[in-house]
Motif scaffolding. Sequence first.
Motif, short mmCIF file in Angstrom:
data_model
loop_
_atom_site.label_atom_id
_atom_site.label_comp_id
_atom_site.label_asym_id
_atom_site.label_seq_id
_atom_site.Cartn_x
_atom_site.Cartn_y
_atom_site.Cartn_z
N ASP A 10 0.87 -1.18 0.00
CA ASP A 10 0.00 0.00 0.00
C ASP A 10 0.90 1.22 0.00
OD1 ASP A 10 -1.92 1.97 0.29
OD2 ASP A 10 -2.28 1.55 2.40
N THR A 11 0.94 1.92 -1.13
CA THR A 11 1.80 3.11 -1.24
C THR A 11 1.14 4.35 -0.66
OG1 THR A 11 0.92 3.54 -3.44
CG2 THR A 11 3.00 2.29 -3.31
N GLY A 12 -0.18 4.31 -0.53
CA GLY A 12 -0.89 5.48 -0.03
C GLY A 12 -1.23 6.48 -1.11
N THR A 13 -1.09 6.11 -2.39
CA THR A 13 -1.44 7.03 -3.48
C THR A 13 -2.95 7.24 -3.51
OG1 THR A 13 -1.71 5.26 -5.10
CG2 THR A 13 0.50 6.22 -4.90
N LEU A 14 -3.37 8.23 -4.27
CA LEU A 14 -4.80 8.51 -4.39
C LEU A 14 -5.55 7.29 -4.93
CD1 LEU A 14 -7.16 10.49 -4.26
CD2 LEU A 14 -6.53 11.30 -6.54
N PHE A 15 -5.01 6.64 -5.98
CA PHE A 15 -5.66 5.47 -6.57
C PHE A 15 -5.77 4.35 -5.55
CE2 PHE A 15 -5.37 1.57 -9.30
CZ PHE A 15 -6.63 1.68 -9.88
N THR A 16 -4.69 4.07 -4.84
CA THR A 16 -4.74 2.97 -3.87
C THR A 16 -5.63 3.31 -2.67
OG1 THR A 16 -2.70 3.67 -2.78
CG2 THR A 16 -2.48 2.05 -4.53
N THR A 17 -5.68 4.58 -2.31
CA THR A 17 -6.55 5.00 -1.22
C THR A 17 -8.02 4.81 -1.60
OG1 THR A 17 -4.90 6.56 -0.42
CG2 THR A 17 -7.16 6.92 0.31
N SER A 64 14.36 2.80 -7.04
CA SER A 64 14.27 3.89 -8.01
C SER A 64 12.92 3.96 -8.71
CB SER A 64 15.39 3.78 -9.06
OG SER A 64 15.24 2.60 -9.81
N GLY A 65 12.05 3.04 -8.48
CA GLY A 65 10.76 3.02 -9.14
C GLY A 65 9.68 3.72 -8.31
N THR A 66 8.45 3.29 -8.55
CA THR A 66 7.30 3.89 -7.87
C THR A 66 7.45 3.83 -6.35
OG1 THR A 66 5.84 3.39 -9.73
CG2 THR A 66 4.79 3.74 -7.60
N PHE A 67 7.92 2.70 -5.83
CA PHE A 67 8.05 2.56 -4.38
C PHE A 67 8.97 3.62 -3.78
CE2 PHE A 67 6.99 -1.98 -5.42
CZ PHE A 67 5.76 -1.99 -4.80
N SER A 68 10.01 4.02 -4.51
CA SER A 68 10.94 5.02 -3.99
C SER A 68 10.28 6.37 -3.80
CB SER A 68 12.16 5.15 -4.92
OG SER A 68 11.79 5.77 -6.14
N ARG A 69 9.21 6.64 -4.54
CA ARG A 69 8.49 7.90 -4.41
C ARG A 69 7.57 7.93 -3.18
NH1 ARG A 69 8.38 11.40 -8.44
NH2 ARG A 69 6.22 12.02 -8.06
N TYR A 70 7.35 6.75 -2.60
CA TYR A 70 6.44 6.63 -1.45
C TYR A 70 7.15 5.90 -0.32
CZ TYR A 70 3.30 7.99 -5.15
OH TYR A 70 2.73 8.68 -6.19
N PRO A 71 8.00 6.62 0.42
CA PRO A 71 8.83 5.97 1.45
C PRO A 71 8.04 5.38 2.63
CG PRO A 71 9.06 8.36 1.53
CD PRO A 71 8.25 8.05 0.32
N ASP A 72 6.79 5.75 2.78
CA ASP A 72 5.99 5.19 3.87
C ASP A 72 5.16 3.99 3.41
OD1 ASP A 72 6.92 6.95 5.83
OD2 ASP A 72 5.51 8.50 5.18
N THR A 73 5.50 3.43 2.26
CA THR A 73 4.80 2.24 1.76
C THR A 73 4.83 1.14 2.81
OG1 THR A 73 5.32 2.72 -0.55
CG2 THR A 73 4.87 0.42 -0.01
N THR A 74 3.67 0.56 3.04
CA THR A 74 3.60 -0.60 3.94
C THR A 74 3.41 -1.84 3.09
OG1 THR A 74 1.22 -0.28 4.26
CG2 THR A 74 2.69 0.69 5.92
N CYS A 75 3.83 -2.98 3.65
CA CYS A 75 3.75 -4.20 2.86
C CYS A 75 3.64 -5.43 3.76
CB CYS A 75 4.97 -4.34 1.96
SG CYS A 75 6.49 -4.70 2.84
N VAL A 76 3.29 -6.51 3.12
CA VAL A 76 3.34 -7.83 3.74
C VAL A 76 3.99 -8.73 2.69
CG1 VAL A 76 0.99 -8.46 3.02
CG2 VAL A 76 2.04 -9.61 4.97
#
Length: 181
Positions: A10-17, A64-76
Motif C-alpha cells: 500500500d503506497t498510499g497514493t490517491l488510486f490505492t486509497t 528507483s521506481g514507484t516505491f521510492s516515491r512513497y517511502p511510507d509504503t507498507t507491505c506484507v
Amino acid sequence: MCYVYIMLSDTGTLFTTMIKKYTKAPYNHASISFDPQLREMYSFGRKNPKNPLNGGFVKEDIWSGTFSRYPDTTCVIYKLKVSERQMSKMKRVLHVFIKNNDKFLYNILGVFGVSIKEPIEFSNSYFCSQFVAEILHRSGIKLWDKLPAMVTPDDFRNSGDLELIYEGRLFDFTPILEHKP
C-alpha cells in the motif's frame, strides 16, 4: 523445493486509497519475485512512477521506481513453497511477459469487474493480483477456486498456503536494506 515470494503493498497514493476505501483491505497491490531480497519484482502497475494513467507490465524496483516515491509504503511479504518444475514453469511464463513487455496493458476494467463479481478479461491485459494469480495458475499452482481475473490482493493475504515472512514498512525489510545499491 523452491520458493516464490509475493508482496502485497500500500503506497498510499490517491488510486490505492480509493481502492482501499472500497475493499476495506490493508493492501491493494500484488507483486511476485523469485528472489528473497526482492531485488526483482514483477507486476502490473505504473510504467512511469510520475504518471498513474500509463499502466502495464512492470519490473518493479524498490529503490528507483514507484516505491521510492512513497517511502511510507507498507507491505506484507509471503513465501510459497513450489517444486522445481513449478518454478521453471513460472519463469518461462514470466519470460513471455518480459519479452513482450510493450504489448501488455493495465486491465482497469478488470478491477471494476472484481467489484461487481463478474470477470472482465482481455488478452494481454491484467491488473496486479490477476497477473500474479495467472503466473501461479499457468504453473499448475491452484490457491483458490476462482479465475485469476477474480483474485484480489486480499485473497493472497487470506490464503493458508502462503507463509508470512514480514509485515511493516517496506524500507524496514532487512534483506532489502542489506542489498541497497
